[in-house]
Structure formats: C-alpha cells, structure tokens
Design an enzyme around this catalytic site. Structure first.
Site, PDB file in Angstrom:
ATOM      1  N   GLY A 150       0.843  -1.199   0.000  1.00  0.00           N
ATOM      2  CA  GLY A 150       0.000   0.000   0.000  1.00  0.00           C
ATOM      3  C   GLY A 150       0.877   1.248   0.000  1.00  0.00           C
ATOM      4  N   HIS A 151       1.845   1.297   0.944  1.00  0.00           N
ATOM      5  CA  HIS A 151       2.764   2.448   0.994  1.00  0.00           C
ATOM      6  C   HIS A 151       3.556   2.571  -0.313  1.00  0.00           C
ATOM      7  CE1 HIS A 151       2.696   1.447   5.469  1.00  0.00           C
ATOM      8  NE2 HIS A 151       2.301   2.697   5.447  1.00  0.00           N
ATOM      9  N   GLU A 194      -6.413   5.595   0.409  1.00  0.00           N
ATOM     10  CA  GLU A 194      -7.853   5.606   0.685  1.00  0.00           C
ATOM     11  C   GLU A 194      -8.285   4.493   1.632  1.00  0.00           C
ATOM     12  OE1 GLU A 194      -9.981   7.883  -3.017  1.00  0.00           O
ATOM     13  OE2 GLU A 194      -9.892   5.699  -3.084  1.00  0.00           O
ATOM     14  N   ASP A 196      -7.387   4.515   4.603  1.00  0.00           N
ATOM     15  CA  ASP A 196      -7.736   5.413   5.705  1.00  0.00           C
ATOM     16  C   ASP A 196      -8.592   6.541   5.129  1.00  0.00           C
ATOM     17  OD1 ASP A 196      -6.108   4.180   7.856  1.00  0.00           O
ATOM     18  OD2 ASP A 196      -4.498   4.605   6.450  1.00  0.00           O
ATOM     19  N   GLN A 217      -9.340   9.486   7.400  1.00  0.00           N
ATOM     20  CA  GLN A 217      -8.106  10.272   7.579  1.00  0.00           C
ATOM     21  C   GLN A 217      -7.829  11.128   6.342  1.00  0.00           C
ATOM     22  OE1 GLN A 217      -4.209   8.772   9.232  1.00  0.00           O
ATOM     23  NE2 GLN A 217      -3.682   8.554   7.090  1.00  0.00           N
ATOM     24  N   SER A 257      -2.042  -3.564   5.444  1.00  0.00           N
ATOM     25  CA  SER A 257      -1.938  -2.728   6.640  1.00  0.00           C
ATOM     26  C   SER A 257      -0.718  -3.191   7.417  1.00  0.00           C
ATOM     27  CB  SER A 257      -3.187  -2.904   7.514  1.00  0.00           C
ATOM     28  OG  SER A 257      -2.925  -2.436   8.819  1.00  0.00           O
ATOM     29  N   ARG A 292      -0.558  -3.488  10.423  1.00  0.00           N
ATOM     30  CA  ARG A 292      -1.022  -4.319  11.538  1.00  0.00           C
ATOM     31  C   ARG A 292      -1.297  -5.771  11.130  1.00  0.00           C
ATOM     32  NH1 ARG A 292      -3.196   0.727  12.865  1.00  0.00           N
ATOM     33  NH2 ARG A 292      -2.645   1.440  14.949  1.00  0.00           N
TER      34      ARG A 292
HETATM   35  O1  PAF Z   1      -1.543   6.888   7.911  1.00  0.00           O
HETATM   36  C1  PAF Z   1      -0.525   6.936   8.641  1.00  0.00           C
HETATM   37  O2  PAF Z   1       0.413   6.132   8.533  1.00  0.00           O
HETATM   38  C2  PAF Z   1      -0.455   8.020   9.694  1.00  0.00           C
HETATM   39  O3  PAF Z   1      -1.704   8.283  10.243  1.00  0.00           O
HETATM   40  C3  PAF Z   1       0.219   9.321   9.181  1.00  0.00           C
HETATM   41  C4  PAF Z   1      -0.600   9.967   8.095  1.00  0.00           C
HETATM   42  C5  PAF Z   1       1.618   9.008   8.674  1.00  0.00           C
HETATM   43  C6  PAF Z   1       0.341  10.318  10.339  1.00  0.00           C
HETATM   44  O4  PAF Z   1       1.107   9.810  11.391  1.00  0.00           O
END
Ligand code: PAF
Length: 254
Positions: A37-38, A149, A151, A154, A186, A188
């Site tokens: 994802g990242h 997306e 999150d 967020q 994720s 986690r």
């Molecule tokens: O999504 C995340 O990993 C965190 O909430 C973020 C945006 C890096 C803020 O600490």
C-alpha cells in the site's frame, strides 16, 4: 541512494539549496512497517514529482491505546531497502522531540467528522493525526502529499484541513491496495495470529456483499470479529473490527 535526514535543519539546507523554486517535491508520510500500500504511494510520488521524500515517524499522539503503540511494528532496515528500490530520494526520520518541541500544547482539532467512525472509538486519534500531518507538511514544504484511501476518513480530514488552513500543497488520494486474498494491506496485518490471518479477508468479503448493514454486522460477529462500527457514508461502506487484539479497517464503494 536514498539519503537519510535526521534533523529539520539538515532538511532545510537541502530544501533551500536543491529544491526550492527548482524542482517539484512529492511527500509520503508514514509510520514505517512499509507494505505494498505504501509502496504504491511512493511509486506515484516518484512518477509525478522530481524529488520524493518519505517520512517514517511512529506518532505517539495518535495512539489512544498504549499497547497498540508498544506493539506497532518497526522494520526500519527493510523499509529503507524498499524505499531505495522504488527510487525515493530522501527518508526523513524525525524524533518525538523534533516534532513536539511544544510537548503537544498546540493541537489541531476538527470538531465534527473526526468525532464519528474511527474518531468515535479512538479518542484523540484524529487530533494526533492532523497535528502531526500539519507539522510534517510545514517542515517538508512539498507540492504534493499522498495518502491512501484505506484510511478514507483520515484522507478526507487531511484534505479538508489543507483547504481550511490554506495549505499550499495538493492532498492526493491513492487507491486502496489488497493482498491477493482480498485483505487490505496494513502494517497491523503482521500482528494477526496465523488463524486470524486466514479469517481476516472475510472482512472485505462481508462488506462487499451488498446486504443490509445489520446483516453484515451479524455476519462479521458470527465469523469471530468484534465490530467497532460498520456504517455507510457517501455511498461507501466503512468498517473497523477486531480480530483478537488487532484492529482492522476497510472500506468499499457500495
Ligand atoms: O496513515 C498513517 O500512517 C499516519 O496516520 C500518518 C498519516 C503518517 C500520520 O502519522
């Protein structure tokens, strides 16, 4: 070679010397334990900008549960290799002292949407997220910042904060990425027991089932999930549910 930045003054020097007024800058803020994802955010930033910076900072103010913070996976060596391979230019590794010289006296609070969904179950979580993101955006001074997306709440809160506070930066949403069995990537996920890891993709299956919300909740409970919430917002089904002590979130367009 991705350069590691360990102080704000070091970043300021690089920014003023090499980037300001010369190059477009993309930014991917993370808490490390990087996954596909990242990586999709990094790829997009690398494609769309001259220079990409990724921050890794496990932000203590967004954890309402001390054990969650204590257990949060840290995989800095593996993260650095992944970032290097993707062509990320800078890895920013701030400390708590650098980010919170005010001891968290100044806090960004959104008063409405942040109190629903995840915010209703994780007190202070979005204050911590918005505050750290604002600080990071002010430090890095990027043109484009990328958020997943997965999150979804967020992302929307950050997008609205950027608009409300006239931040000079585009907040760019990136599609949720799933493992082959459907589980949303994720950090986690690695904390799930092998048995719960096998069960976890049911979360996606149930929220994609198009059944009434109450029936979906019941289905999840019968499968062994402890549901925090399952709601529909703007035509999207959003869910947070525990398997063991691991909290998973997911969302799909209805
Ligand atoms: O999504 C995340 O990993 C965190 O909430 C973020 C945006 C890096 C803020 O600490």
């Amino acid at each position: 070679m991705a350069k590691v930045i360990e102080s704000i003054s070091e970043w300021n020097e690089i920014y003023n010397r090499e980037i300001k007024g010369k190059k477009s800058l993309g930014f991917v803020p993370t808490m490390g334990a990087l996954h596909k994802g990242h990586i999709s955010l990094i790829k997009r930033s690398v494609k769309e900008n001259d220079i990409t910076v990724c921050s890794i900072f496990v932000n203590p103010t967004q954890f309402n549960d001390k054990n969650d913070l204590k257990n949060y996976p840290i995989t800095l060596d593996a993260d650095s290799i992944l970032l290097e391979n993707e062509g990320c230019d800078y890895i920013f590794l701030p400390t708590k002292e650098m980010i919170y010289p005010d001891n968290y006296r100044y806090i960004v609070t959104e008063t409405t949407f942040s109190k629903t969904l995840c915010g209703a179950h994780r007190e202070g979580h979005f204050d911590g997220v918005l505050t750290v993101v604002l600080k990071l955006l002010n430090i890095v001074r990027c043109n484009n910042a990328y958020f997943g997306e997965k999150d979804w709440q967020q992302y929307n809160l950050i997008k609205d904060m950027a608009k409300a506070l006239f931040l000079d930066c585009n907040i760019i949403p990136c599609l949720l990425i799933r493992e082959p069995d459907g589980l949303a990537y994720s950090s986690r996920n690695t904390l799930l027991t092998p048995e719960n890891r096998l069960k976890a993709p049911q979360l996606y299956r149930v929220i994609s089932s198009n059944k009434p919300l109450d029936v979906m909740k019941e289905d999840l409970r019968n499968l062994g999930f402890r549901v925090d919430y399952l709601e529909e917002v703007e035509g999207r089904i959003l869910v947070a549910a525990y398997l063991g002590n691991v909290r998973l979130i997911d969302n799909v367009q209805r």
